[in-house]
Design a protein around this motif. Structure first.
Motif, short mmCIF file in Angstrom:
data_model
loop_
_atom_site.label_atom_id
_atom_site.label_comp_id
_atom_site.label_asym_id
_atom_site.label_seq_id
_atom_site.Cartn_x
_atom_site.Cartn_y
_atom_site.Cartn_z
N ASP A 64 0.81 -1.22 0.00
CA ASP A 64 0.00 0.00 0.00
C ASP A 64 0.85 1.27 0.00
O ASP A 64 0.40 2.31 -0.47
N TYR A 65 2.05 1.21 0.56
CA TYR A 65 2.96 2.35 0.56
C TYR A 65 4.35 1.86 0.93
O TYR A 65 4.54 0.69 1.30
N PHE A 66 5.34 2.75 0.82
CA PHE A 66 6.73 2.37 1.08
C PHE A 66 7.35 3.25 2.15
O PHE A 66 7.00 4.43 2.30
N ILE A 67 8.27 2.65 2.89
CA ILE A 67 9.07 3.34 3.89
C ILE A 67 10.53 3.10 3.52
O ILE A 67 10.95 1.96 3.31
N THR A 68 11.33 4.17 3.43
CA THR A 68 12.69 4.01 2.95
C THR A 68 13.71 3.93 4.08
O THR A 68 13.45 4.33 5.22
N GLN A 69 14.88 3.41 3.74
CA GLN A 69 16.04 3.52 4.59
C GLN A 69 16.41 5.00 4.71
O GLN A 69 16.04 5.81 3.85
N PRO A 70 17.15 5.40 5.75
CA PRO A 70 17.51 6.81 5.89
C PRO A 70 18.38 7.30 4.74
O PRO A 70 19.25 6.58 4.25
N VAL A 71 18.12 8.53 4.34
CA VAL A 71 18.86 9.18 3.26
C VAL A 71 19.68 10.32 3.85
O VAL A 71 19.17 11.10 4.67
N TYR A 72 20.94 10.45 3.45
CA TYR A 72 21.82 11.48 4.00
C TYR A 72 22.36 12.45 2.95
O TYR A 72 23.13 13.35 3.29
N GLY A 73 22.01 12.27 1.70
CA GLY A 73 22.46 13.19 0.66
C GLY A 73 21.32 14.05 0.17
O GLY A 73 20.31 13.54 -0.33
N LYS A 74 21.47 15.39 0.28
CA LYS A 74 20.39 16.29 -0.13
C LYS A 74 20.00 16.10 -1.59
O LYS A 74 18.83 16.18 -1.97
N GLU A 75 21.01 15.84 -2.42
CA GLU A 75 20.73 15.70 -3.85
C GLU A 75 19.96 14.43 -4.17
O GLU A 75 19.38 14.30 -5.26
N GLN A 76 19.91 13.50 -3.23
CA GLN A 76 19.22 12.24 -3.48
C GLN A 76 17.70 12.40 -3.54
O GLN A 76 17.02 11.64 -4.23
N PHE A 77 17.17 13.35 -2.78
CA PHE A 77 15.72 13.45 -2.67
C PHE A 77 15.05 13.68 -4.02
O PHE A 77 14.05 13.04 -4.36
N LYS A 78 15.58 14.60 -4.79
CA LYS A 78 15.00 14.86 -6.11
C LYS A 78 15.14 13.64 -7.00
O LYS A 78 14.21 13.25 -7.73
N GLU A 79 16.32 12.99 -6.97
CA GLU A 79 16.56 11.80 -7.79
C GLU A 79 15.58 10.68 -7.42
O GLU A 79 15.00 10.03 -8.30
#
Length: 609
Positions: free
Chosen positions: A489-504
């Motif tokens: 129904d939805y996804f939960i991600t591992q933690p992200v630490y790079g600002k540029e990753q969010f848009k990608e």
């Protein structure tokens, strides 16, 4: 003489088990390989069944496909083993005895990670070899998966006009695994080209008779049944079956009353069982009309927890924060419950609890979820892994979660035990996360994994994990698409630490039909940062983040504040693309994630204004 014309006139008796019969005599390894190594022993088994009264015997080729023979290093001998299997059966046959070439199902209760085309190719290779020896027909048996059985019938029918007997292994009385009623499954197989449809294995005569009570008869339908001798038991490490030939004498008569025209035996049956069947029904006329038992009433709708707005719906309506707070490793729950209360008060829509993450035991998250519900206002979201429980335990676990009124689940495969505190412990993995998602969705339809009715429908909302910290993001997204197909129904991600990753990440997932909660985990020290980056699978820190945390040295307060500052800068970027934020609390530092939750609520309110 033709099998089908004979079945139209009289009851035919099949043979009994080969594998368990050989097992009882001490033989092990691949029974099908004995077609090459011990053909005289296999021929003797066939002859004993013929002498007991069997009109039909099967080749010793049940598991003689490439997929199952690979376990023994015999995948290059598929053709030889199958051809010899038919030859040996023919040598054992008497005048008037039919020889069926047997093909067994591949998928069992434990799902295999192989494609339908892989299975089709393996079974087509087997069928081609069997048909080279001109058997009297093809027996497909012990198919747990209706789609696999249907595809196999179609494949075999494309190769031959010989009679096809297709037998299914039921999950529960009258239903297949996945909930397909046996009547519907029979219709499917007949349309695919099966001449005879039936059931075998898994059940003894009593439950097979009950399963057939709801099956109607018509002018074209011909039924078969090969029940097990009994339920299996263990004695000194060996599987044993109760010996009950006299019981089979009575039950064979009852099978005839259900319209069955071909009656044999499966696991645990011996020549004595077949002799009893022969005495009871051999040569008698088949029954072509009977009363049909009606279906049971439908399941009730779910009653526990379903009034809550689903987390996948909530995040579509407004910015939403869920926060992970791991159950404690030691006894004593006060601090955990204080944290859950504070997180709820700060604006967290749900508090998630890992299921023995990194294969290290913690206080059971179901118990903590129940305490959270009764002692705080927080909403529990439980992680459920496939490592620690077999299918029986998983279903029991999920039924208990539903009974407690908890509806939110994150389905994960689970870290292997070798990474945790008990590296010698067994990893179960009866299913993986894909199949756990499917199991949860089956329960939402009121069915267990085996297809049995649960009495009412569960109301689980199912989250799935997403690791965006990979080299090939497109491949990771393909896995998400597969999880959606299984029911996520939805996804939960591992933690992200790079600002540029969010848009990608956003660009990669924006086409998906379900929302994504993006993960952010505040750091607490330089050592914490290095451990996560170098030793925890699925987490990658940027050089800048590692440098900033390292510069804090051993100053804990400074490191904590720097970790919060880094997290806030990541949040500022993340909320440009995602309405759902998933915060992971480090080491029960719930004050940190509570502060960040409030920060997110304020930041998103400002944006909305």
């Amino acid at each position: 003489m033709n099998i089908l014309s004979e079945l139209n006139e009289r009851i035919l008796v099949g043979d009994g088990a080969i594998g368990t019969f050989l097992y009882e005599q001490g033989y092990k390894e691949s029974f099908e390989a004995m077609n090459l190594t011990s053909p005289d022993i296999i021929q003797s088994v066939h002859e004993q069944y013929v002498q007991a009264g069997a009109d039909i015997i099967q080749s010793n080729t049940y598991a003689a496909n490439r997929i199952k023979l690979e376990k023994y290093g015999l995948e290059d001998k598929v053709s030889l083993i199958n051809r010899e299997g038919v030859k040996i059966a023919k040598q054992a046959a008497r005048p008037g005895t039919f020889v069926l070439a047997t093909i067994g199902g591949v998928r069992g209760v434990q799902r295999l990670d192989m494609t339908e085309s892989d299975i089709r190719e393996a079974l087509e290779e087997q069928a081609t070899a069997l048909l080279e020896e001109n058997p009297d027909g093809i027996m497909l048996e012990t198919f747990y998966d209706v789609k696999e059985a249907e595809a196999t019938v179609e494949m075999v029918r494309s190769l031959t006009t010989l009679p096809i007997i297709a037998q299914l292994a039921l999950g529960e009385i009258g239903v297949m695994h996945g909930g397909t009623p046996v009547t519907e499954a029979f219709d499917t197989l007949e349309k695919a080209g099966a001449d005879v449809v039936g059931v075998n294995c898994r059940m003894g005569p009593y439950h097979i008779i009950r399963s057939l009570e709801g099956v109607s008869l018509n002018e074209q339908r011909v039924l078969s049944a090969y029940p097990n001798a009994s339920m299996p038991a263990f004695d000194d490490g060996r599987v044993i079956f109760q010996s009950n030939p006299d019981y089979f004498y009575e039950k064979a008569k009852e099978l005839r009353e259900q319209g069955v025209r071909l009656i044999g035996g499966c696991c645990g049956t011996t020549p004595e069982h077949i002799h009893a069947i022969s005495r009871a029904v051999k040569g008698s006329s088949p029954l072509k009309k009977k009363a049909v038992v009606t279906e049971h009433p439908p399941e009730k709708e779910a009653t526990n927890g379903s009034s809550l707005t689903r987390l996948d719906d909530l995040v579509k309506q407004e910015p939403t924060v869920i926060v992970e707070l791991d159950p404690p490793k030691k006894l004593g729950t006060d601090r955990f419950l204080e944290g859950a209360k504070k997180l709820h008060e700060s604006g967290a829509a749900a508090v998630t609890m890992a299921d023995n993450s990194l294969a290290s035991p913690r206080v059971d998250n179901v118990a903590m979820g129940a305490l959270m519900k009764t002692k705080t206002q927080a909403r529990p979201l439980l992680h459920v892994n496939c490592r620690d429980r077999n299918l029986i335990g998983l279903q029991s676990h999920l039924l208990g979660i539903h009974a407690l009124g908890i509806q939110d689940i994150l389905a994960i495969t689970g870290d292997p035990t070798k990474v945790g505190d008990f590296p010698g412990a067994a990893s179960v993995y009866d299913v993986n996360s894909f199949h756990l998602i499917s199991l949860l969705k089956e329960m939402n339809e009121g069915r267990s994994f085996s297809g049995k009715s649960l009495g009412e429908k569960t109301s689980f909302t199912v989250a799935a994990a997403f690791n965006p910290n990979v080299r090939n993001l497109d491949r990771a997204v393909k896995r998400l698409e597969k999880k959606i197909a299984y029911g996520a129904d939805y996804f939960i991600t591992q933690p992200v630490y790079g600002k540029e990753q969010f848009k990608e990440i956003y660009e990669s997932v924006k086409h998906l039909s379900v929302p994504v909660y993006i993960g952010i985990m505040p750091l607490v020290s330089g050592r914490n940062a290095e451990f996560l980056h170098n030793e925890v699978p699925g987490i990658t820190l940027t050089d800048e983040v590692r440098r900033r945390m390292a510069e804090c040295g051993e100053d804990r307060d400074r490191a904590k504040q720097e970790g919060i500052a880094i997290a806030k800068s990541l949040i500022d970027e993340a909320i440009k693309y995602f309405k759902g934020i998933y915060l992971i609390t480090p080491f029960l530092h719930y004050d940190t994630t509570a502060e960040l939750t409030s920060y997110i609520r304020q930041a998103t309110n400002t944006i909305n204004q």
